[in-house]
Design an enzyme around this catalytic site. Structure first.
Site, PDB file in Angstrom:
ATOM      1  N   GLN A  96      26.223  22.232  -5.869  1.00  0.00           N
ATOM      2  CA  GLN A  96      25.515  21.790  -4.651  1.00  0.00           C
ATOM      3  C   GLN A  96      24.050  22.239  -4.642  1.00  0.00           C
ATOM      4  O   GLN A  96      23.218  21.610  -3.989  1.00  0.00           O
ATOM      5  CB  GLN A  96      26.213  22.345  -3.396  1.00  0.00           C
ATOM      6  CG  GLN A  96      27.587  21.762  -3.118  1.00  0.00           C
ATOM      7  CD  GLN A  96      28.682  22.646  -3.662  1.00  0.00           C
ATOM      8  OE1 GLN A  96      28.531  23.236  -4.727  1.00  0.00           O
ATOM      9  NE2 GLN A  96      29.803  22.733  -2.966  1.00  0.00           N
ATOM     10  N   ASN A 156      31.079  32.768   2.272  1.00  0.00           N
ATOM     11  CA  ASN A 156      30.145  31.709   1.871  1.00  0.00           C
ATOM     12  C   ASN A 156      30.545  31.253   0.466  1.00  0.00           C
ATOM     13  O   ASN A 156      31.462  31.812  -0.161  1.00  0.00           O
ATOM     14  CB  ASN A 156      28.697  32.220   1.911  1.00  0.00           C
ATOM     15  CG  ASN A 156      27.692  31.086   1.821  1.00  0.00           C
ATOM     16  OD1 ASN A 156      27.811  30.092   2.535  1.00  0.00           O
ATOM     17  ND2 ASN A 156      26.716  31.194   0.933  1.00  0.00           N
ATOM     18  N   ASP A 179      29.997  30.032   5.889  1.00  0.00           N
ATOM     19  CA  ASP A 179      31.035  29.130   6.385  1.00  0.00           C
ATOM     20  C   ASP A 179      31.868  29.793   7.466  1.00  0.00           C
ATOM     21  O   ASP A 179      32.506  29.114   8.261  1.00  0.00           O
ATOM     22  CB  ASP A 179      31.917  28.658   5.230  1.00  0.00           C
ATOM     23  CG  ASP A 179      31.084  27.902   4.227  1.00  0.00           C
ATOM     24  OD1 ASP A 179      30.514  28.546   3.321  1.00  0.00           O
ATOM     25  OD2 ASP A 179      30.950  26.682   4.371  1.00  0.00           O
TER      26      ASP A 179
HETATM   27  O1  MRU Z   1      32.097  23.614  -0.226  1.00  0.00           O
HETATM   28  P1  MRU Z   1      30.910  23.277   0.597  1.00  0.00           P
HETATM   29  O2  MRU Z   1      29.833  22.573  -0.143  1.00  0.00           O
HETATM   30  O3  MRU Z   1      31.275  22.596   1.898  1.00  0.00           O
HETATM   31  O4  MRU Z   1      30.394  24.712   0.945  1.00  0.00           O
HETATM   32  C1  MRU Z   1      29.738  25.026   2.068  1.00  0.00           C
HETATM   33  C2  MRU Z   1      28.406  25.398   1.707  1.00  0.00           C
HETATM   34  O5  MRU Z   1      27.586  24.561   1.530  1.00  0.00           O
HETATM   35  C3  MRU Z   1      28.023  26.771   1.497  1.00  0.00           C
HETATM   36  O6  MRU Z   1      28.979  27.703   1.448  1.00  0.00           O
HETATM   37  C4  MRU Z   1      26.888  27.085   2.377  1.00  0.00           C
HETATM   38  O7  MRU Z   1      26.139  28.071   1.826  1.00  0.00           O
HETATM   39  C5  MRU Z   1      27.317  27.488   3.760  1.00  0.00           C
HETATM   40  S1  MRU Z   1      26.375  26.833   4.977  1.00  0.00           S
HETATM   41  C6  MRU Z   1      27.125  25.343   5.273  1.00  0.00           C
END
Ligand code: MRU
Length: 384
Positions: A205, A257, A246
């Site tokens: 990502q 996170n 998260d």
């Molecule tokens: O698995 P994802 O892409 O949904 O993960 C979430 C995130 O993008 C990260 O953990 C991010 O740093 C947290 S902020 C939404």
């Protein structure tokens, strides 16, 4: 934020709602950075599927998608029995909640929608209240992120290099983002600085989404391999780390996170580099008492064993692989196996960073030490 598509800059939200068609509208994030496309989720099952396969991802964005999905499901109910309506709404909530486990935003968002619906007497009233509450959640998410930017911008000084992990940008929220909010606010103040984006394997990502976002916003940046941060820190090339979350435990200050965050926090501590986490209020979990109680999503091993990307003139992957990765085949996007054939892989999606490794939590109400959250709980939206 503004996206330039075919030479024209337009403003988009990551998640929106078409109330005439009762569709949730999403930026299809699995196609980025190669293709920008808005896709409709036509019913609540479709919305849950979009969350599960990560067509929409990121804590705040899946929170808003779940809130809209709940309203979408409630609005699709056609009967007249209140009992049947309640049962239907509970089922919609359960389906959406099960889509992804780690982020707390969908749970908090749907609790808000349910609480708002309780004020309605008739089914049409409750349906209207559900949509209004989902809209309010999305608008609050944007306001929270803007406030984070105002508080966090002062951490960034001219000439700095800021490291971020995964995508806690506007694609991960309704707009603006969390880790990126101080970056965009500092840029708007005219500060000149540089950003390193961790690649963030296995789904990359950072390399795909954060780098694309920063390029769209014209923020100077480089993508670095996940393994490179320690090297750059040791050479004095990183001045500040800002990540998203998260789920942040309001009682302990622990932060779940994207996998790899904990490693970066340990490295930052080793090198005396400030490590900040930026969160909207909807990412706080006031209930759990330990980071070990946070459900950590286990994702499919194919993500670790290979990678998705664009290859000219390639063949479509086999149907089972296509199904697993959840991407409908489009001519140029393909999966390549990287790892040793026959080897298996483990793929936890998130890790938990303990409070003592975190310099500060940037919230819409200001910047706090992780262990101050509980003392400040009323200011931070705890409803007891
Ligand atoms: O698995 P994802 O892409 O949904 O993960 C979430 C995130 O993008 C990260 O953990 C991010 O740093 C947290 S902020 C939404």
């Amino acid at each position: 934020m503004n996206v330039t598509v075919r030479g024209r800059a337009r403003h988009f939200r990551t998640v929106a709602f078409d109330c005439v068609r009762n569709h949730v509208l999403l930026i299809e994030q699995r196609l980025l950075p190669h293709k920008f496309q808005i896709v409709p989720a036509r019913d609540f099952h479709d919305t849950a599927r979009a969350i599960r396969v990560m067509a929409v991802r990121g804590a705040g964005a899946i929170g808003a998608a779940a809130a809209y999905g709940l309203a979408q499901g409630a609005r699709a109910f056609r009967g007249t029995s209140q009992a049947a309506f309640r049962k239907h709404v509970e089922r919609v909530r359960a389906v959406l909640k099960a889509a992804r486990p780690t982020a707390v935003d969908p749970v908090n968002a749907m609790n808000r929608v349910m609480a708002a619906m309780a004020a309605g007497k008739t089914i049409p009233e409750q349906q209207a209240l559900a949509l209004a509450a989902a809209e309010e959640f999305a608008n609050d998410n944007v306001r929270d992120c803007q406030a984070l930017g105002r508080h966090g911008a002062r951490l960034i000084r001219g000439g700095m290099t800021v490291l971020t992990h995964c995508n806690a940008g506007w694609l991960a929220f309704v707009d603006v983002g969390t880790a990126t909010a101080p970056i965009y606010a500092a840029q708007a103040q005219g500060k000149k600085f540089h950003v390193y984006c961790d690649e963030t394997r296995p789904r990359s990502q950072g390399a795909t989404l954060t780098a694309w976002e920063l390029a769209q916003q014209k923020v100077p940046h480089d993508i670095i391999a996940d393994n490179a941060a320690g090297h750059f820190m040791q050479r004095g090339k990183i001045d500040l780390v800002i990540v998203g979350s998260d789920r942040t435990l309001g009682r302990t200050g622990e932060v779940a996170n994207k996998i790899g965050t904990y490693t970066k926090a340990v490295l930052a501590r080793r090198h005396g580099i400030p490590f900040y986490v930026a969160i909207p209020l909807s990412s706080i979990d006031w209930n759990l008492k330990s980071g070990f109680a946070i459900p950590i999503e286990e994702r499919h091993q194919s993500e670790v064993l290979g990678a998705w990307g664009v290859v000219a003139g390639c063949k479509a992957p086999s149907p089972p692989l296509r199904e697993r990765a959840g991407v409908r085949w489009r001519s140029a996007l393909t999966y390549v196996r990287v790892a040793n054939p026959g080897s298996t892989a483990l793929n936890p999606g998130f890790d938990v960073t303990p409070a003592e490794l975190i310099t500060g939590i940037i919230t819409p109400a200001g910047i706090f030490k992780p262990r101050e959250l509980w003392a400040k709980r009323r200011e931070l939206g705890w409803s007891g």
